[in-house]
Scaffold this motif. Structure first.
Motif, PDB file in Angstrom:
ATOM      1  N   ALA A  23       0.835  -1.207   0.000  1.00  0.00           N
ATOM      2  CA  ALA A  23       0.000   0.000   0.000  1.00  0.00           C
ATOM      3  C   ALA A  23       0.867   1.254   0.000  1.00  0.00           C
ATOM      4  O   ALA A  23       0.583   2.225  -0.725  1.00  0.00           O
ATOM      5  CB  ALA A  23      -0.918  -0.005   1.213  1.00  0.00           C
ATOM      6  N   MET A  24       1.952   1.241   0.787  1.00  0.00           N
ATOM      7  CA  MET A  24       2.857   2.390   0.826  1.00  0.00           C
ATOM      8  C   MET A  24       3.548   2.605  -0.511  1.00  0.00           C
ATOM      9  O   MET A  24       3.811   3.745  -0.913  1.00  0.00           O
ATOM     10  CB  MET A  24       3.889   2.208   1.941  1.00  0.00           C
ATOM     11  N   GLU A  25       3.838   1.507  -1.208  1.00  0.00           N
ATOM     12  CA  GLU A  25       4.448   1.619  -2.535  1.00  0.00           C
ATOM     13  C   GLU A  25       3.495   2.294  -3.517  1.00  0.00           C
ATOM     14  O   GLU A  25       3.904   3.174  -4.294  1.00  0.00           O
ATOM     15  CB  GLU A  25       4.825   0.233  -3.043  1.00  0.00           C
ATOM     16  N   LEU A  26       2.224   1.924  -3.477  1.00  0.00           N
ATOM     17  CA  LEU A  26       1.233   2.536  -4.361  1.00  0.00           C
ATOM     18  C   LEU A  26       1.062   4.026  -4.062  1.00  0.00           C
ATOM     19  O   LEU A  26       0.995   4.853  -4.982  1.00  0.00           O
ATOM     20  CB  LEU A  26      -0.108   1.813  -4.216  1.00  0.00           C
ATOM     21  N   ILE A  27       0.996   4.357  -2.771  1.00  0.00           N
ATOM     22  CA  ILE A  27       0.851   5.765  -2.379  1.00  0.00           C
ATOM     23  C   ILE A  27       2.058   6.577  -2.832  1.00  0.00           C
ATOM     24  O   ILE A  27       1.923   7.684  -3.370  1.00  0.00           O
ATOM     25  CB  ILE A  27       0.663   5.876  -0.850  1.00  0.00           C
ATOM     26  N   ALA A  28       3.257   6.032  -2.617  1.00  0.00           N
ATOM     27  CA  ALA A  28       4.482   6.732  -3.018  1.00  0.00           C
ATOM     28  C   ALA A  28       4.548   6.910  -4.531  1.00  0.00           C
ATOM     29  O   ALA A  28       5.036   7.932  -5.023  1.00  0.00           O
ATOM     30  CB  ALA A  28       5.708   5.971  -2.524  1.00  0.00           C
TER      31      ALA A  28
END
Length: 278
Positions: A23-28
């Motif tokens: 999820a953090m990868e998608l947000i970044a």
């Protein structure tokens, strides 16, 4: 049985962590694209400002602006950009390593970003309060820039340096030092223009107005570039973490299946042994 339960519990924990890193990868990734667009648009504006100043200096004028003078004062102000949050790979570590090689204990430091603020405050002469890099506005950056520019104009310092992370591409970022005062425009190629340019009230008055504007927007531009690099570094770090979680899950699943197979084999052996005893 206990070994299988432990492995199963660990797999469950890793899968939960993998969901977070994914999820953090998608947000970044989304933030990276957004910051990159802002960075590119602002670079065009800064480039026009620098080109305008260079054209003025290319004319046959007696430029005597206080922002073009090389001062003997070795004291300087360093404006450094770090992140507010962690989990962004070597973004902050590489920046602080370059900072330690460049800045002395006597220099004044302006820190934008909260994650490394206390470290800078404890080890260097930080002259500003803690300010979040995610929420900072152009007006706040201008205020901090003007504080440094005024020190230069009053001959309290000899230079202003920016320490930021240069964005090269989505997976490559380079800690960089840039001197914005005193200004140097020798590297700008000025196109020949036969049209006569009239400067009012005079060249130095215009330069004394344009150069601070150029410095302020350069600081803002480097902040945008640092934020773009931060999101790129975070996306890359989270991608690697997710890949590592997948590899570790595969290894644990193999160990779990081996443990289950060993348990089944043992049970079969015990059953056969019991039947033989009868």
């Amino acid at each position: 049985m206990a070994q299988k339960a432990a492995i199963k519990s660990r797999i469950k924990s890793i899968n939960a962590t993998k969901k977070i890193t994914g999820a953090m990868e998608l947000i970044a990734t989304v933030k990276l694209q957004k910051e990159r667009n802002h960075m590119l648009k602002n670079k065009e504006y800064v480039s026009v400002l620098k080109d305008t100043i260079s054209k003025i200096l290319s004319g046959e004028i007696d430029a005597d602006s206080k922002y073009l003078k090389i001062r003997g004062n070795s004291h300087k102000v360093a404006i450094v950009f770090c992140s507010d949050l962690g989990l962004c790979g070597g973004y902050n570590i590489n920046l602080t390593k370059l900072f330690e090689k460049t800045i002395s204990k006597d220099d004044e430091v302006i820190v934008i970003g909260t994650s490394q603020y206390n470290w800078f405050k404890n080890n260097y002469n930080v002259i500003n309060d803690s300010i979040a890099s995610d929420d900072i506005t152009y007006a706040e950056i201008k205020k901090l820039s003007d504080q440094a520019i005024n020190k230069y104009a009053n001959n309290e310092i000899g230079s202003i340096q920016l320490i930021y992370t240069k964005f090269i591409n989505n997976v490559s970022f380079e800690p960089t030092v840039e001197t914005v005062l005193p200004c140097k425009f020798d590297d700008i190629e000025v196109k020949n223009n036969s049209a006569e340019v009239l400067l009012e009230p005079d060249a130095n008055a215009i330069l004394n107005h344009l150069i601070p504007m150029y410095v302020e927007n350069s600081v803002y531009s480097r902040w945008l570039e640092s934020k773009t690099s931060e999101q790129g570094s975070r996306r890359f770090a989270m991608e690697n973490a997710t890949d590592n979680a997948n590899e570790l899950t595969d290894e644990l699943l193999l160990a779990y299946n081996q443990a289950r197979q060993a348990a089944i084999t043992q049970e079969i052996t015990e059953i056969i042994g019991g039947a033989d005893a009868l």
